[in-house]
Design a protein around this motif. Sequence first.
Motif, PDB file in Angstrom:
ATOM      1  N   VAL A   1       5.607   2.902   0.526  1.00  0.00           N
ATOM      2  CA  VAL A   1       4.869   2.916   1.794  1.00  0.00           C
ATOM      3  C   VAL A   1       4.923   4.295   2.460  1.00  0.00           C
ATOM      4  CG1 VAL A   1       5.255   0.453   2.153  1.00  0.00           C
ATOM      5  CG2 VAL A   1       6.852   2.105   3.160  1.00  0.00           C
TER       6      VAL A   1
ATOM      7  N   ARG B   1       4.928   0.710   8.696  1.00  0.00           N
ATOM      8  CA  ARG B   1       5.150   0.959   7.267  1.00  0.00           C
ATOM      9  C   ARG B   1       6.512   0.417   6.822  1.00  0.00           C
ATOM     10  NH1 ARG B   1       2.022   4.754   4.463  1.00  0.00           N
ATOM     11  NH2 ARG B   1       0.197   5.420   5.642  1.00  0.00           N
TER      12      ARG B   1
ATOM     13  N   LEU C   1      -2.918   0.454   3.366  1.00  0.00           N
ATOM     14  CA  LEU C   1      -1.657   0.251   2.655  1.00  0.00           C
ATOM     15  C   LEU C   1      -1.475  -1.222   2.291  1.00  0.00           C
ATOM     16  CD1 LEU C   1       1.100   1.274   1.664  1.00  0.00           C
ATOM     17  CD2 LEU C   1       1.946   0.988   3.999  1.00  0.00           C
TER      18      LEU C   1
ATOM     19  N   GLN D   1      -1.125  -2.849  -1.517  1.00  0.00           N
ATOM     20  CA  GLN D   1      -0.034  -3.719  -1.948  1.00  0.00           C
ATOM     21  C   GLN D   1      -0.585  -5.019  -2.529  1.00  0.00           C
ATOM     22  OE1 GLN D   1       3.045  -2.535  -2.164  1.00  0.00           O
ATOM     23  NE2 GLN D   1       2.063  -0.684  -1.370  1.00  0.00           N
TER      24      GLN D   1
END
Length: 231
Positions: free
Chosen positions: A133, A153, A187, A191
């Motif tokens: 991250v 994050r 992000l 993932q």
Amino acid sequence: MSTLTTTPALDVANVTLELGDGDAKIRALDEVSLRVQRGEFVAIVGPSGSGKSSLLAVSGALAKPDSGTVRVQGTDLSTLSKGAAAAFRLRNIGFVFQSGNLLPSLSAADQLRLAARLAHTKNVDVNGLLDRVGMSHRAGNRPGQLSGGERQRVGIARALVNSPGLLLVDEPTAALDRKRSHEVVQLLAEQAREAGVGVVMVTHDHDVLEHCDRILEMIDGRLTAAEPVAA
């Protein structure tokens, strides 16, 4: 998108949930059905009080519906006792909260170590998760030393400690500016696709929906509409 497994990360079928008592009782969820595959990123939008948080609660084994079924990676949550549901949640579901929800006294790395201990997850690569991250260089910093985007994050890394099949995300951009909002949601999308996690995100921020695979709208306890994401 990554190859999806045959068992959905989340399968909500005809779920009804009522809150309150007597004349104050409301139907927070009204025959809601939702299936999310691993590797898929789904956004739920809608006005405040429409049932979005209730949907996250039943999906995360935090509340039991009055009717219908909720299955996470094939497990029917209604069959679990309160203790078994808590244990299942710790080992199989990740949560990302509005402001990171980090403990102020712990460093970024220690946030993850504590989550791993609570979930009885061994051999967690804390530095590797923080690196995923973009936060390995801040491993020793406490939340008060991090920006809002950095805290989020770390919160995402912490949610991935138990290698969950399902990630439930509640308004992750509420306290962030436009640039940081896009970075955090992108992000999450990465993932989902790279780690094969099914992600359900509740948001009021329509500006970040381009990163999602599906967008569903909740109104008065019902998932009433879907719109395609622009290519």
